[in-house]
Design a protein around this motif. Structure first.
Motif, PDB file in Angstrom:
ATOM      1  N   ASP A  61      55.022  39.703  48.850  1.00  0.00           N
ATOM      2  CA  ASP A  61      53.667  39.800  49.380  1.00  0.00           C
ATOM      3  C   ASP A  61      52.939  38.455  49.399  1.00  0.00           C
ATOM      4  N   TRP A 109      50.493  48.643  43.389  1.00  0.00           N
ATOM      5  CA  TRP A 109      49.888  48.342  44.688  1.00  0.00           C
ATOM      6  C   TRP A 109      48.374  48.287  44.531  1.00  0.00           C
ATOM      7  N   PHE A 114      48.584  44.390  48.427  1.00  0.00           N
ATOM      8  CA  PHE A 114      49.542  43.570  47.690  1.00  0.00           C
ATOM      9  C   PHE A 114      50.022  44.333  46.472  1.00  0.00           C
ATOM     10  N   GLU A 160      51.499  36.977  52.796  1.00  0.00           N
ATOM     11  CA  GLU A 160      50.288  37.678  53.244  1.00  0.00           C
ATOM     12  C   GLU A 160      49.095  37.316  52.357  1.00  0.00           C
TER      13      GLU A 160
END
Length: 169
Positions: A44, A79, A68, A47
């Motif tokens: 992640d 998450w 993320f 991003e």
């Protein structure tokens, strides 16, 4: 229930709300002073870096609903859905404000739905029985191969038609 962190333009955590202990299991001292990217899952990171770069471009910029995985203090991944607000130019704040919440349960439920959808899709496609999917007005949305064999209609020729107009005659 949310975690709020203030990070500088490089992602260094200058403040973490006390909810850090409840949500991610870290003490404020273990979290603040570190770099936010050290806690984000490697997959992640692109991003996450993009989020920080994008929010920095415009003072007052807000970016919503970015997801993320954060590492919990015990090592498992959780998450989170984040909102970033650029307050670097605000002399009283001077940071990017990150507000994020745990969405691990929601992500697990979404994954389970995808698995079940795949299972039912396979069942639909491979069943020897004739199966048709209708809307609430009995119009055909889809039919499987078993239905095609049973009634000698191709799916494309019957889509959108009312089921009884095909079957009853």
């Amino acid at each position: 229930t949310d975690l709020i962190s203030l990070v500088d333009e490089n992602g260094n955590i200058v403040y973490a709300s006390p909810s850090i202990t409840k949500i991610l299991g870290y003490s404020i001292e273990e979290y603040a002073g570190k770099n936010i990217f050290d806690f984000i899952n490697e997959e992640d990171l692109p991003e996450a870096r993009k989020l920080i770069n994008n929010v920095q471009r415009t003072p007052g910029e807000i970016i919503n609903n970015v997801q993320f995985r954060f590492r919990h203090s015990d090592g498992h991944w959780m998450w989170h859905e984040a909102t970033a607000h650029n307050l670097l130019g605000d002399p009283s704040i001077g940071a990017i404000v990150l507000n994020y919440r745990d969405i691990t349960g929601r992500k697990k439920a979404e994954q389970e739905i995808l698995i079940q959808k795949s299972y039912f899709q396979q069942l639909f496609e491979n069943s020897p029985e004739g199966i048709v999917i209708l809307d609430n007005q009995d119009r055909i949305l889809n039919a499987n191969k078993g239905f095609e064999r049973m009634f000698q209609f191709g799916v494309e020729e019957i889509k959108g038609k009312v089921l009884n107009s095909i079957i009853v005659p």
